[in-house]
Design a protein around this motif. Structure first.
Motif, PDB file in Angstrom:
ATOM      1  N   ALA A  75       0.833  -1.207   0.000  1.00 10.21           N
ATOM      2  CA  ALA A  75       0.000   0.000   0.000  1.00 10.21           C
ATOM      3  C   ALA A  75       0.865   1.252   0.000  1.00 10.21           C
ATOM      4  O   ALA A  75       0.456   2.300  -0.511  1.00 10.21           O
ATOM      5  N   ALA A  76       2.059   1.146   0.591  1.00  8.07           N
ATOM      6  CA  ALA A  76       2.945   2.308   0.649  1.00  8.07           C
ATOM      7  C   ALA A  76       3.481   2.650  -0.743  1.00  8.07           C
ATOM      8  O   ALA A  76       3.744   3.808  -1.047  1.00  8.07           O
ATOM      9  N   ASP A  77       3.650   1.631  -1.570  1.00 11.51           N
ATOM     10  CA  ASP A  77       4.214   1.853  -2.898  1.00 11.51           C
ATOM     11  C   ASP A  77       3.516   0.969  -3.934  1.00 11.51           C
ATOM     12  O   ASP A  77       4.116   0.044  -4.485  1.00 11.51           O
ATOM     13  N   PRO A  78       2.232   1.246  -4.200  1.00 11.90           N
ATOM     14  CA  PRO A  78       1.485   0.367  -5.124  1.00 11.90           C
ATOM     15  C   PRO A  78       2.060   0.370  -6.537  1.00 11.90           C
ATOM     16  O   PRO A  78       1.984  -0.633  -7.250  1.00 11.90           O
ATOM     17  N   GLY A  79       2.665   1.477  -6.942  1.00  7.19           N
ATOM     18  CA  GLY A  79       3.190   1.578  -8.311  1.00  7.19           C
ATOM     19  C   GLY A  79       4.351   0.649  -8.592  1.00  7.19           C
ATOM     20  O   GLY A  79       4.703   0.422  -9.752  1.00  7.19           O
ATOM     21  N   ALA A  80       4.945   0.104  -7.529  1.00  4.83           N
ATOM     22  CA  ALA A  80       6.112  -0.770  -7.725  1.00  4.83           C
ATOM     23  C   ALA A  80       5.720  -2.061  -8.438  1.00  4.83           C
ATOM     24  O   ALA A  80       6.560  -2.729  -9.038  1.00  4.83           O
ATOM     25  N   ALA A  81       4.423  -2.408  -8.367  1.00  8.01           N
ATOM     26  CA  ALA A  81       3.980  -3.636  -9.021  1.00  8.01           C
ATOM     27  C   ALA A  81       4.088  -3.522 -10.552  1.00  8.01           C
ATOM     28  O   ALA A  81       4.359  -4.499 -11.240  1.00  8.01           O
ATOM     29  N   GLU A  82       3.861  -2.294 -11.054  1.00 11.67           N
ATOM     30  CA  GLU A  82       4.013  -2.096 -12.502  1.00 11.67           C
ATOM     31  C   GLU A  82       5.460  -1.703 -12.783  1.00 11.67           C
ATOM     32  O   GLU A  82       6.019  -0.882 -12.061  1.00 11.67           O
ATOM     33  N   ASP A  83       6.032  -2.222 -13.826  1.00 11.31           N
ATOM     34  CA  ASP A  83       7.437  -1.943 -14.128  1.00 11.31           C
ATOM     35  C   ASP A  83       7.684  -0.436 -14.188  1.00 11.31           C
ATOM     36  O   ASP A  83       7.032   0.274 -14.947  1.00 11.31           O
ATOM     37  N   ARG A  84       8.616   0.025 -13.400  1.00 12.41           N
ATOM     38  CA  ARG A  84       8.959   1.453 -13.436  1.00 12.41           C
ATOM     39  C   ARG A  84      10.049   1.718 -14.444  1.00 12.41           C
ATOM     40  O   ARG A  84      10.046   2.710 -15.150  1.00 12.41           O
ATOM     41  N   VAL A  85      11.035   0.813 -14.448  1.00 19.83           N
ATOM     42  CA  VAL A  85      12.166   0.968 -15.351  1.00 19.83           C
ATOM     43  C   VAL A  85      12.331  -0.326 -16.130  1.00 19.83           C
ATOM     44  O   VAL A  85      12.192  -1.423 -15.569  1.00 19.83           O
ATOM     45  N   THR A  86      12.592  -0.196 -17.419  1.00 17.68           N
ATOM     46  CA  THR A  86      12.802  -1.383 -18.251  1.00 17.68           C
ATOM     47  C   THR A  86      14.044  -1.203 -19.117  1.00 17.68           C
ATOM     48  O   THR A  86      14.459  -0.081 -19.414  1.00 17.68           O
ATOM     49  N   LEU A  87      14.615  -2.350 -19.498  1.00 18.55           N
ATOM     50  CA  LEU A  87      15.755  -2.356 -20.408  1.00 18.55           C
ATOM     51  C   LEU A  87      15.400  -3.330 -21.525  1.00 18.55           C
ATOM     52  O   LEU A  87      15.223  -4.518 -21.252  1.00 18.55           O
ATOM     53  N   ASP A  88      15.244  -2.809 -22.729  1.00 24.23           N
ATOM     54  CA  ASP A  88      14.777  -3.628 -23.859  1.00 24.23           C
ATOM     55  C   ASP A  88      13.513  -4.409 -23.484  1.00 24.23           C
ATOM     56  O   ASP A  88      13.398  -5.604 -23.767  1.00 24.23           O
TER      57      ASP A  88
END
Ligand SMILES: [Zn+2]
Ligand SMILES: [Zn+2]
Length: 360
Positions: free
Chosen positions: A108-121
């Motif tokens: 709940a503190a960081d729900p956005g972490a479930a969706e990829d924040r940073v990607t490489l290729d």
């Protein structure tokens, strides 16, 4: 953006071109200005803690808000911020009882972490402690940043994000050391030096620094140590007992080494307190003589200097801006991101208090 990526533990970081997504609800995109190079990052590289890989390390950071997602109200583009590596939900028992640093509802503190924040290729890159400051931008949850005064130099106050907050908070919040107390500090690195200056700020009568390097003990004196013990030449426990007249109230362990915790326990007087601030290796155990507990010896843990970041960090930055807190003196070297592996080599050798990575 450019980022230093850990692909495999016990290997050097690689500078890569990675992509970050735009801030979603409750998220903040920060342009990184500076990041400290901390022992916790080194522990991840060295494999003392397990890590999901690939990962961007770095958690002691400051920057400028670039963009905010919907619902973000406490910061806006252009604000100067320091990263908080323990985002909090604001609703769990720990949060509502004033201990957000123990928040156990990190989803709940960081729900956005479930969706990829940073990607490489297209491949997900993990972010250490929701910060990931060894990159040109950080995409963090709203509680992962704290707005700070605009006149504070970000390339210095980034250190408030970990070493300064943890060290001083260990003294003032966790242990609540009072004026006149006798204190020993094992390890005079980035955290230890801040425990020392925390003890100075609260008026400890004796501040005994213990380290293996004379150069660090010299620095410890500048930060407020009244006595120093080189554990390479001396029996540290016996020396500290002698200096304190067996009246040591607090011993802080700042390295994360089990044997130092045992030594700290032997140093303290009856009724004294050991504070474990250093990050112990995951499967380590600490050996203590059981009988000593009859004399009310105590051992307490410490997370992030028991930081209530919204109150504590602005106060620490004010003290620094007033010239009462030493932060500039912690910075031994500055590097560009490309120098990050050299910065870790120096940290490993124990020769520096802190290296800073600067961007742009
Ligand atoms: Zn740290
Ligand atoms: Zn919480």
């Amino acid at each position: 953006m450019k980022a230093a990526v850990l692909w495999e533990q016990q290997q050097a970081l690689k500078i890569e071109e990675v992509d970050h997504r735009q801030p979603g609800p409750g998220e903040v995109l920060v342009r990184t200005v500076a990041s400290g190079v901390c022992h916790s990052d080194l522990h991840m590289i060295d494999g003392l803690w397990p890590a999901r890989l690939p990962m961007i390390l770095g958690h002691e950071a400051a920057g400028v808000v670039e963009k905010v997602g919907s619902g973000v109200s406490h910061v806006k583009p252009g604000d100067h911020v320091v990263a908080n590596f323990r985002p909090f939900c604001g609703r769990c028992g720990f949060c509502v009882s004033g201990r957000p640093y123990l928040c156990d509802n990190q989803e709940a503190a960081d729900p956005g972490a479930a969706e990829d924040r940073v990607t490489l290729d297209g491949r997900r890159v993990e972010i250490f402690t929701s910060v990931g400051s060894f990159a040109e931008y950080m995409l963090v949850p709203e509680t992962g940043v704290l707005r700070v005064r605009q006149d504070a130099p970000l390339e210095k106050v980034c250190l408030v994000g970990c070493a300064v907050m943890t060290g001083i908070g260990a003294v003032t919040n966790t242990a609540k050391v009072g004026a006149g107390a006798r204190v020993a500090v094992i390890g005079a690195g980035g955290i230890g030096l801040n425990i020392i200056q925390g003890a100075r700020l609260v008026g400890a009568s004796q501040i005994i620094a213990v380290d293996l390097l004379d150069s660090k003990l010299e620095l410890a004196r500048q930060f407020g140590a009244t006595h120093t013990v080189n554990a390479a030449n001396d029996d540290a426990v016996a020396r500290v007992q002698e200096i304190s007249g067996r009246q040591l109230d607090f011993a802080f362990e700042s390295i994360g080494r089990p044997q130092s915790a045992t030594d700290a326990f032997r140093m303290i007087a009856f009724g004294g307190t050991v504070v474990i601030v250093g990050m112990m290796p995951l499967k380590s155990e600490i050996t203590l003589p059981g009988f000593a507990f009859l004399f009310e010896k105590k051992v307490i843990g410490c997370m992030y200097g028991s930081a209530r970041v919204g109150i504590d960090m602005p106060r620490l930055i004010d003290l620094y801006m007033d010239g009462r807190l030493m932060v500039d003196e912690l910075v031994s070297r500055e590097w560009e991101l490309e120098g990050i592996n050299d910065a870790f080599s120096l940290l490993r050798s124990g020769e520096v208090a802190r290296s800073i990575i600067r961007y742009g």
